[in-house]
Design a protein around this motif. Structure first.
Motif, PDB file in Angstrom:
ATOM      1  N   GLY A  76       1.528  -2.717  -9.557  1.00 51.65           N
ATOM      2  CA  GLY A  76       1.063  -1.367  -9.836  1.00 51.65           C
ATOM      3  C   GLY A  76      -0.426  -1.348 -10.120  1.00 51.65           C
ATOM      4  O   GLY A  76      -1.029  -2.384 -10.403  1.00 51.65           O
ATOM      5  N   ILE A  77      -1.018  -0.174 -10.033  1.00 54.40           N
ATOM      6  CA  ILE A  77      -2.440  -0.014 -10.343  1.00 54.40           C
ATOM      7  C   ILE A  77      -2.590   1.099 -11.370  1.00 54.40           C
ATOM      8  O   ILE A  77      -1.795   2.035 -11.416  1.00 54.40           O
ATOM      9  N   ASP A  89      -3.265   9.652  -3.867  1.00 60.90           N
ATOM     10  CA  ASP A  89      -2.378   9.122  -2.833  1.00 60.90           C
ATOM     11  C   ASP A  89      -2.232   7.608  -2.940  1.00 60.90           C
ATOM     12  O   ASP A  89      -1.144   7.058  -2.738  1.00 60.90           O
ATOM     13  N   ARG A  90      -3.329   6.929  -3.260  1.00 61.38           N
ATOM     14  CA  ARG A  90      -3.277   5.470  -3.371  1.00 61.38           C
ATOM     15  C   ARG A  90      -2.393   5.034  -4.537  1.00 61.38           C
ATOM     16  O   ARG A  90      -1.577   4.114  -4.393  1.00 61.38           O
ATOM     17  N   VAL A  91      -2.537   5.683  -5.678  1.00 60.97           N
ATOM     18  CA  VAL A  91      -1.752   5.293  -6.852  1.00 60.97           C
ATOM     19  C   VAL A  91      -0.274   5.563  -6.625  1.00 60.97           C
ATOM     20  O   VAL A  91       0.588   4.734  -6.944  1.00 60.97           O
ATOM     21  N   TYR A  92       0.051   6.712  -6.046  1.00 59.75           N
ATOM     22  CA  TYR A  92       1.463   6.982  -5.750  1.00 59.75           C
ATOM     23  C   TYR A  92       1.989   6.038  -4.661  1.00 59.75           C
ATOM     24  O   TYR A  92       3.160   5.641  -4.684  1.00 59.75           O
ATOM     25  N   ASP A 135       0.803  -1.214   0.000  1.00 61.95           N
ATOM     26  CA  ASP A 135       0.000   0.000   0.000  1.00 61.95           C
ATOM     27  C   ASP A 135       0.840   1.270   0.000  1.00 61.95           C
ATOM     28  O   ASP A 135       0.313   2.383  -0.011  1.00 61.95           O
ATOM     29  N   GLY A 136       2.138   1.108   0.009  1.00 68.20           N
ATOM     30  CA  GLY A 136       3.028   2.261   0.033  1.00 68.20           C
ATOM     31  C   GLY A 136       3.673   2.507   1.374  1.00 68.20           C
ATOM     32  O   GLY A 136       4.623   3.278   1.474  1.00 68.20           O
ATOM     33  N   SER A 137       3.186   1.853   2.402  1.00 64.80           N
ATOM     34  CA  SER A 137       3.805   2.036   3.716  1.00 64.80           C
ATOM     35  C   SER A 137       5.161   1.344   3.757  1.00 64.80           C
ATOM     36  O   SER A 137       5.352   0.277   3.174  1.00 64.80           O
ATOM     37  N   ALA A 138       6.095   1.979   4.447  1.00 69.76           N
ATOM     38  CA  ALA A 138       7.423   1.381   4.583  1.00 69.76           C
ATOM     39  C   ALA A 138       7.336   0.041   5.299  1.00 69.76           C
ATOM     40  O   ALA A 138       8.080  -0.893   4.983  1.00 69.76           O
ATOM     41  N   ALA A 139       6.405  -0.083   6.241  1.00 66.25           N
ATOM     42  CA  ALA A 139       6.270  -1.325   7.005  1.00 66.25           C
ATOM     43  C   ALA A 139       5.872  -2.489   6.102  1.00 66.25           C
ATOM     44  O   ALA A 139       6.407  -3.601   6.234  1.00 66.25           O
ATOM     45  N   ALA A 174     -11.033  14.312 -13.051  1.00 67.29           N
ATOM     46  CA  ALA A 174     -11.877  13.310 -12.393  1.00 67.29           C
ATOM     47  C   ALA A 174     -11.142  12.563 -11.288  1.00 67.29           C
ATOM     48  O   ALA A 174     -11.708  11.685 -10.641  1.00 67.29           O
ATOM     49  N   THR A 175      -9.886  12.921 -11.050  1.00 73.20           N
ATOM     50  CA  THR A 175      -9.073  12.216 -10.051  1.00 73.20           C
ATOM     51  C   THR A 175      -9.156  12.935  -8.704  1.00 73.20           C
ATOM     52  O   THR A 175      -8.819  14.121  -8.605  1.00 73.20           O
ATOM     53  N   ASP A 176      -9.572  12.194  -7.679  1.00 73.25           N
ATOM     54  CA  ASP A 176      -9.640  12.814  -6.356  1.00 73.25           C
ATOM     55  C   ASP A 176      -8.345  12.564  -5.577  1.00 73.25           C
ATOM     56  O   ASP A 176      -7.491  11.783  -5.994  1.00 73.25           O
ATOM     57  N   GLU A 177      -8.231  13.229  -4.447  1.00 72.00           N
ATOM     58  CA  GLU A 177      -6.987  13.157  -3.678  1.00 72.00           C
ATOM     59  C   GLU A 177      -6.731  11.758  -3.133  1.00 72.00           C
ATOM     60  O   GLU A 177      -5.577  11.296  -3.090  1.00 72.00           O
ATOM     61  N   LYS A 178      -7.774  11.066  -2.730  1.00 71.91           N
ATOM     62  CA  LYS A 178      -7.605   9.718  -2.208  1.00 71.91           C
ATOM     63  C   LYS A 178      -7.022   8.792  -3.265  1.00 71.91           C
ATOM     64  O   LYS A 178      -6.115   7.992  -2.994  1.00 71.91           O
ATOM     65  N   THR A 179      -7.532   8.894  -4.478  1.00 74.04           N
ATOM     66  CA  THR A 179      -7.009   8.082  -5.579  1.00 74.04           C
ATOM     67  C   THR A 179      -5.565   8.452  -5.871  1.00 74.04           C
ATOM     68  O   THR A 179      -4.711   7.576  -6.079  1.00 74.04           O
TER      69      THR A 179
END
Length: 254
Positions: A95-96, A111-114, A66-70, A104-109
C-alpha cells in the motif's frame, strides 16, 4: 514442537520492508515457504537471503501492483509457480500513504492510491481465491488501518481506501468462506521503528492509549501468523485491531 505454518505456502505483497517484511520473516520462521513480493529486487533479495540464512524457505517475486488486473494476475501466476503449484496464504499488505489534505489531492494521486490500495488486492484475491477453493481451502489476510474508523485531519484518501479493504474483508468472508477460504483483516495502529534515542513525531498519536507506545512490525506479524495458522480455523470476516488500544480505549492520566 511443530511449527505453526509447517508445510504451508504464502504470498506476501509489499514484503520488502516494514510490516510486510516482518510478516514474511515470521511466516518463514514458522515453517512456511514464502513468496516475498515487492518492486525492489535488491531489497527483496535481501529479505530472502536473511530468511534463508536462518534456515527458512523464501523466493522473491517482483511485482509492481499498480491496480491493473493484469499485474495482479501475473503475480498470482508467478508466485504459484515458485511456491510449487499452490498458495495457501495470501497477505494483501502492499500500500501507499500520501498524507495530503483533501484539497491538496489531485485526481492522478487519487487514482494511483486507489489502484495500489484497493484495485490491486481486489484483483489479486480474484486470481488466488478460486485456486484456494479448488485446493480445499486457504487463508487471505488484508491489512487495514486504525484511521479507517477514527478520523484524523490528514490522509482522508488513504483512510478511505483502508475502509474499502475492511469492507471487502467482510464481503469476501461471506463469498469465499463457505468454500473453505477464510478471509480476515488486521488493523494496525501507528507502527514504525524509531531511531535509537529519537522520538518520532507519530508517537504523539499513541499517547493516551493503553499501550502508550508505537507498535512494531513484529506486533503485526504475530497477529498475521495467528490468522494464517490452523488455530484460527473458526475465525472468519474479522478486523483484528492490533493498535495498542487506539480505537477502543482512552487512558486518563491521574
Amino acid at each position: 514442537m511443530s511449527m505453526r505454518l509447517e508445510g504451508k505456502t504464502a504470498l506476501v505483497t509489499g514484503a520488502t520492508s516494514n510490516i510486510g517484511r516482518a510478516i514474511a520473516e515470521a511466516f518463514a520462521a514458522q515453517g512456511a515457504h514464502v513468496a516475498v513480493s515487492g518492486r525492489s529486487a535488491e531489497r527483496g533479495e535481501e529479505v530472502v537471503a536473511g530468511i534463508r540464512a536462518r534456515g527458512g524457505r523464501a523466493d522473491f517475486v517482483r511485482a509492481d501492483l499498480d491496480g491493473s488486473a493484469a499485474a495482479s494476475r501475473t503475480l498470482a501466476e508467478e508466485a504459484t509457480h515458485v511456491l510449487g503449484g499452490r498458495i495457501d496464504v495470501l497477505v494483501n499488505n502492499a500500500g501507499i500513504y500520501p498524507a495530503d489534505s483533501t484539497t491538496a489531492t489531485d485526481e492522478k494521486t487519487f487514482d494511483r492510491v486507489y489502484g495500489v490500495n484497493v484495485k490491486a488486492p481486489f484483483f489479486l484475491t480474484a486470481a488466488v481465491a478460486p485456486a484456494m477453493v479448488e485446493a480445499g481451502g486457504g487463508s487471505i489476510i488484508n491489512l487495514g488501518s486504525w484511521i479507517a474508523r477514527l478520523g484524523i485531519p490528514v490522509g482522508a484518501l488513504y483512510s478511505s481506501t483502508k475502509g474499502a479493504v475492511e469492507t471487502l474483508t467482510r464481503a469476501w468472508a461471506a463469498e469465499f468462506g463457505p468454500q473453505g477460504v477464510r478471509v480476515n483483516a488486521i488493523s494496525p495502529g501507528v507502527v514504525l521503528t524509531p531511531a535509537p534515542d529519537e522520538e518520532h513525531p507519530a508517537e504523539v498519536m499513541m499517547k493516551g492509549t493503553p499501550a502508550n507506545r508505537m507498535g512494531s512490525p513484529e506486533d503485526i506479524a504475530n497477529a498475521a501468523v495467528y490468522l494464517a495458522a490452523d488455530e484460527s480455523a473458526f475465525v472468519h470476516g474479522i478486523v483484528l485491531d492490533v493498535d495498542g488500544g487506539r480505537t477502543t480505549a482512552a487512558v486518563i492520566a491521574a
